[in-house]
Design a protein around this motif. Structure first.
Motif, PDB file in Angstrom:
ATOM      1  N   TRP A  93       0.837  -1.198   0.000  1.00 29.71           N
ATOM      2  CA  TRP A  93       0.000   0.000   0.000  1.00 29.71           C
ATOM      3  C   TRP A  93       0.872   1.248   0.000  1.00 29.71           C
ATOM      4  O   TRP A  93       1.925   1.293   0.664  1.00 29.71           O
ATOM      5  CB  TRP A  93      -0.930  -0.002   1.213  1.00 29.71           C
ATOM      6  CG  TRP A  93      -2.032  -1.004   1.074  1.00 29.71           C
ATOM      7  CD1 TRP A  93      -2.980  -1.076   0.101  1.00 29.71           C
ATOM      8  CD2 TRP A  93      -2.285  -2.117   1.943  1.00 29.71           C
ATOM      9  NE1 TRP A  93      -3.824  -2.135   0.303  1.00 29.71           N
ATOM     10  CE2 TRP A  93      -3.422  -2.796   1.424  1.00 29.71           C
ATOM     11  CE3 TRP A  93      -1.697  -2.600   3.112  1.00 29.71           C
ATOM     12  CZ2 TRP A  93      -3.953  -3.922   2.042  1.00 29.71           C
ATOM     13  CZ3 TRP A  93      -2.215  -3.720   3.718  1.00 29.71           C
ATOM     14  CH2 TRP A  93      -3.330  -4.368   3.183  1.00 29.71           C
ATOM     15  N   GLN A 115      -4.351   1.794  -8.747  1.00 32.28           N
ATOM     16  CA  GLN A 115      -5.643   1.155  -8.501  1.00 32.28           C
ATOM     17  C   GLN A 115      -5.867   0.888  -7.001  1.00 32.28           C
ATOM     18  O   GLN A 115      -6.214  -0.227  -6.586  1.00 32.28           O
ATOM     19  CB  GLN A 115      -5.747  -0.146  -9.285  1.00 32.28           C
ATOM     20  CG  GLN A 115      -5.759   0.041 -10.792  1.00 32.28           C
ATOM     21  CD  GLN A 115      -7.045   0.732 -11.273  1.00 32.28           C
ATOM     22  OE1 GLN A 115      -8.148   0.265 -10.973  1.00 32.28           O
ATOM     23  NE2 GLN A 115      -6.901   1.828 -12.000  1.00 32.28           N
ATOM     24  N   LEU A 116      -5.679   1.919  -6.197  1.00 32.04           N
ATOM     25  CA  LEU A 116      -5.876   1.817  -4.752  1.00 32.04           C
ATOM     26  C   LEU A 116      -7.357   1.994  -4.412  1.00 32.04           C
ATOM     27  O   LEU A 116      -8.138   2.452  -5.244  1.00 32.04           O
ATOM     28  CB  LEU A 116      -5.021   2.870  -4.046  1.00 32.04           C
ATOM     29  CG  LEU A 116      -3.502   2.657  -4.194  1.00 32.04           C
ATOM     30  CD1 LEU A 116      -2.731   3.893  -3.756  1.00 32.04           C
ATOM     31  CD2 LEU A 116      -3.041   1.429  -3.421  1.00 32.04           C
ATOM     32  N   PRO A 117      -7.781   1.628  -3.208  1.00 31.13           N
ATOM     33  CA  PRO A 117      -9.203   1.765  -2.837  1.00 31.13           C
ATOM     34  C   PRO A 117      -9.712   3.177  -3.105  1.00 31.13           C
ATOM     35  O   PRO A 117      -9.018   4.169  -2.834  1.00 31.13           O
ATOM     36  CB  PRO A 117      -9.210   1.429  -1.349  1.00 31.13           C
ATOM     37  CG  PRO A 117      -8.050   0.514  -1.167  1.00 31.13           C
ATOM     38  CD  PRO A 117      -6.999   1.007  -2.109  1.00 31.13           C
ATOM     39  N   ARG A 118     -10.920   3.270  -3.594  1.00 31.95           N
ATOM     40  CA  ARG A 118     -11.512   4.566  -3.942  1.00 31.95           C
ATOM     41  C   ARG A 118     -12.533   4.972  -2.884  1.00 31.95           C
ATOM     42  O   ARG A 118     -13.673   5.333  -3.195  1.00 31.95           O
ATOM     43  CB  ARG A 118     -12.132   4.498  -5.332  1.00 31.95           C
ATOM     44  CG  ARG A 118     -11.107   4.171  -6.417  1.00 31.95           C
ATOM     45  CD  ARG A 118     -11.730   4.153  -7.802  1.00 31.95           C
ATOM     46  NE  ARG A 118     -12.217   5.476  -8.220  1.00 31.95           N
ATOM     47  CZ  ARG A 118     -11.473   6.411  -8.796  1.00 31.95           C
ATOM     48  NH1 ARG A 118     -10.180   6.181  -9.015  1.00 31.95           N
ATOM     49  NH2 ARG A 118     -12.002   7.560  -9.155  1.00 31.95           N
ATOM     50  N   ASN A 119     -12.113   4.903  -1.619  1.00 27.18           N
ATOM     51  CA  ASN A 119     -12.999   5.266  -0.512  1.00 27.18           C
ATOM     52  C   ASN A 119     -12.576   6.578   0.149  1.00 27.18           C
ATOM     53  O   ASN A 119     -12.923   6.837   1.302  1.00 27.18           O
ATOM     54  CB  ASN A 119     -13.067   4.131   0.518  1.00 27.18           C
ATOM     55  CG  ASN A 119     -11.689   3.677   0.983  1.00 27.18           C
ATOM     56  OD1 ASN A 119     -10.706   4.399   0.815  1.00 27.18           O
ATOM     57  ND2 ASN A 119     -11.619   2.482   1.577  1.00 27.18           N
ATOM     58  N   GLU A 125     -10.548  10.280  -4.515  1.00 31.45           N
ATOM     59  CA  GLU A 125     -10.687   8.829  -4.644  1.00 31.45           C
ATOM     60  C   GLU A 125      -9.427   8.251  -5.303  1.00 31.45           C
ATOM     61  O   GLU A 125      -8.964   8.746  -6.328  1.00 31.45           O
ATOM     62  CB  GLU A 125     -11.918   8.484  -5.482  1.00 31.45           C
ATOM     63  CG  GLU A 125     -13.235   8.922  -4.855  1.00 31.45           C
ATOM     64  CD  GLU A 125     -13.631  10.340  -5.196  1.00 31.45           C
ATOM     65  OE1 GLU A 125     -14.781  10.736  -4.878  1.00 31.45           O
ATOM     66  OE2 GLU A 125     -12.797  11.064  -5.799  1.00 31.45           O
ATOM     67  N   GLY A 126      -8.874   7.206  -4.691  1.00 31.73           N
ATOM     68  CA  GLY A 126      -7.660   6.600  -5.215  1.00 31.73           C
ATOM     69  C   GLY A 126      -6.399   7.334  -4.828  1.00 31.73           C
ATOM     70  O   GLY A 126      -5.292   6.889  -5.172  1.00 31.73           O
ATOM     71  N   TYR A 129      -7.226   7.118   1.098  1.00 27.45           N
ATOM     72  CA  TYR A 129      -8.048   5.918   1.261  1.00 27.45           C
ATOM     73  C   TYR A 129      -7.761   5.294   2.623  1.00 27.45           C
ATOM     74  O   TYR A 129      -6.854   5.724   3.342  1.00 27.45           O
ATOM     75  CB  TYR A 129      -7.775   4.908   0.141  1.00 27.45           C
ATOM     76  CG  TYR A 129      -6.355   4.385   0.098  1.00 27.45           C
ATOM     77  CD1 TYR A 129      -6.026   3.145   0.636  1.00 27.45           C
ATOM     78  CD2 TYR A 129      -5.326   5.124  -0.493  1.00 27.45           C
ATOM     79  CE1 TYR A 129      -4.725   2.654   0.595  1.00 27.45           C
ATOM     80  CE2 TYR A 129      -4.029   4.655  -0.540  1.00 27.45           C
ATOM     81  CZ  TYR A 129      -3.731   3.420   0.007  1.00 27.45           C
ATOM     82  OH  TYR A 129      -2.453   2.944  -0.036  1.00 27.45           O
ATOM     83  N   TRP A 130      -8.554   4.288   2.972  1.00 31.08           N
ATOM     84  CA  TRP A 130      -8.308   3.555   4.207  1.00 31.08           C
ATOM     85  C   TRP A 130      -8.402   2.059   3.943  1.00 31.08           C
ATOM     86  O   TRP A 130      -9.035   1.614   2.993  1.00 31.08           O
ATOM     87  CB  TRP A 130      -9.280   3.958   5.324  1.00 31.08           C
ATOM     88  CG  TRP A 130     -10.744   3.807   5.010  1.00 31.08           C
ATOM     89  CD1 TRP A 130     -11.576   4.764   4.516  1.00 31.08           C
ATOM     90  CD2 TRP A 130     -11.533   2.616   5.156  1.00 31.08           C
ATOM     91  NE1 TRP A 130     -12.839   4.258   4.342  1.00 31.08           N
ATOM     92  CE2 TRP A 130     -12.848   2.942   4.724  1.00 31.08           C
ATOM     93  CE3 TRP A 130     -11.282   1.316   5.598  1.00 31.08           C
ATOM     94  CZ2 TRP A 130     -13.885   2.010   4.742  1.00 31.08           C
ATOM     95  CZ3 TRP A 130     -12.311   0.383   5.613  1.00 31.08           C
ATOM     96  CH2 TRP A 130     -13.591   0.741   5.202  1.00 31.08           C
ATOM     97  N   VAL A 131      -7.708   1.291   4.798  1.00 26.96           N
ATOM     98  CA  VAL A 131      -7.692  -0.174   4.709  1.00 26.96           C
ATOM     99  C   VAL A 131      -7.918  -0.721   6.106  1.00 26.96           C
ATOM    100  O   VAL A 131      -7.293  -0.251   7.070  1.00 26.96           O
ATOM    101  CB  VAL A 131      -6.343  -0.687   4.157  1.00 26.96           C
ATOM    102  CG1 VAL A 131      -6.251  -2.210   4.267  1.00 26.96           C
ATOM    103  CG2 VAL A 131      -6.138  -0.216   2.721  1.00 26.96           C
TER     104      VAL A 131
END
Length: 449
Positions: A93, A115-119, A125-126, A129-131
């Motif tokens: 990440w 292509q990272l999370p779009r949250n 977006e992208g 983000y958070w995981v």
């Protein structure tokens, strides 16, 4: 593997991972390709392998107006330089960085390639983000969003909302490219750290959410400091050949573990040697073996080489007065190599650490205690192979350079260089729970001036 490097592992349920950043590579045959490979060789030797890898920015040299050239750098970085990593088994990440997201075009390429999370928040977006991984939440912030003004600008409302949404997480990490607090004296709003108008609110959010650490890079050094109970860990040694400062900092990666007892890390250079390490939080001072420290000059109560992870703690109580010495280590013919005391009209807690003859000492600047005020201080010292570090109360700092070593035969303690202020002092020793790989320890730090 014969040359395996033992990873720190959770002592109970938890997570173990690697953090490194600032490779500035992506160009075949360029110098940073070689230096980045030397750090990757160390990461590959870790056993067991990390569960995931965090890379807070500046993977590639970037900073080009040509979108196709930028894509080509990313392609080389992933397909050649990082081809050894199975990202399906070990997720990787990233955060944005000043070499990779410096304008709207580069932000678009970053989104497209990684292509990272779009949250993230609207427009990011992208990029932000958070995981969530079981009891761990990691929030990645974009510290140079073009929509706010570019480098050094960061969204805080979204950060607060996400941390609130995940308040049940036992472990919370926030990552961004730019530091919040200055490192090694390299300071400057927007270019060196996030904009100062964001700093107080940003850090308040971390403190209130009980975040363990803010992980960043950008300043080409390894540095750790603690502010109001939250660590700032800067790791920017993944390959960029410049150092801040040169001759002191070094290429490195950080292997870390999180568990119910806290956060531990080891900093590995390109030979796989553990150069610095920390177990946080420190053991309670109540566990120390305390001895009174008499007023005036007395034999040094501690001598010899300290074992790794040993903490020397002082409890000092008294009343502020004119400039006064709390502790010093006199040496014949030179200014005291170590002086701890109160200086100036605001009675500022100050540590001076000497180095070579004829060179100015290093300074650690602590809190202002105020004139004619009672004080009760807990101060801890770590001593390392090539660094010295200390902390007092919530302020923690470290020297950026090697200090000259003197064999200390005596300590001098008083409570008033020019006054007879009464007080009490005790010294204790304790050891934090770190494995001994033959390495040195370093207490968390802030910039030195």
């Amino acid at each position: 593997m014969d040359d395996a490097i033992p990873s720190l592992l959770p002592r109970n349920s938890g997570h173990q991972f690697v953090i490194y950043a600032d490779a500035c590579s992506g160009v075949p045959g360029a110098p940073h390709e070689r230096t980045f490979a030397s750090v990757n060789d160390v990461v590959r030797r870790l056993h067991p392998a990390p569960e995931f890898i965090l890379f807070p920015g500046d993977e590639i040299i970037g900073l080009t107006a040509d979108a196709d050239a930028l894509r080509a750098q990313w392609r080389h970085w992933f397909e050649v330089e990082m081809s050894w990593l199975d990202r399906r088994a070990v997720p990787l990440w990233h955060t944005t960085g000043n070499h990779t997201t410096y304008d709207e075009m580069s932000e678009a390429v970053f989104r497209e390639v990684l292509q990272l999370p779009r949250n993230g928040p609207p427009g990011q977006e992208g990029l932000s983000y958070w995981v969530r991984r079981d009891d761990l939440v990691m929030v990645f912030v974009h510290t140079l969003w073009s929509g706010l003004g570019g480098e050094g600008h960061v969204e805080t409302d979204w950060l607060q909302a996400v941390l609130g949404q995940h308040k049940d997480a036992r472990h919370k990490l926030v990552l961004g490219h730019h530091p919040v607090h200055a490192i090694n004296g390299y300071s400057g709003s927007y270019q060196r750290e996030i904009g100062h108008e964001y700093r107080e609110r940003f850090w308040d959010i971390l403190v209130r959410a009980d975040v363990t650490a803010y992980l960043c890079s950008h300043i080409l050094a390894f540095d750790v400091q603690v502010h109001r109970g939250v660590l700032q860990v800067c790791t920017a040694g993944a390959g960029t050949t410049h150092r801040m400062p040169e001759g002191v900092e070094y290429l490195h990666c950080v292997q870390a573990a999180l568990d119910q007892d806290g956060f531990r890390y080891q900093v590995l250079d390109t030979e796989g040697v553990v150069r610095e390490q920390l177990a946080w939080p420190l053991p309670s001072l109540d566990q120390a073996a305390w001895s009174p420290l008499p007023r005036g000059t007395s034999p040094a109560p501690l001598s010899g080489t300290l074992a790794p992870a040993t903490v020397i703690a002082l409890k000092l109580a008294g009343r502020t007065a004119a400039p006064q010495t709390l502790l010093c280590t006199p040496a014949p013919g030179v200014i005291a190599p170590l002086w701890l005391g109160l200086r100036g009209p605001n009675q500022t807690l100050t540590l001076m650490l000497g180095r070579e003859r004829g060179r100015s000492p290093y300074y650690w600047i602590g809190p202002d205690l105020g004139a004619n005020s009672d004080f009760n201080l807990d101060i801890a010292f770590y001593r390392t192979w090539d660094r010295a570090a200390c902390c007092g109360d919530a302020a923690v700092t470290r020297a950026g350079r090697r200090a000259r070593r003197y064999r200390q035969r005596g300590w001098s303690g008083s409570h008033g260089r020019r006054s007879g202020t009464s007080g009490a002092a005790r010294v204790g020793r304790m050891t934090s729970a770190m494995p001994d790989h033959g390495s040195r320890s370093l207490f968390p730090s802030s910039h030195c001036s």
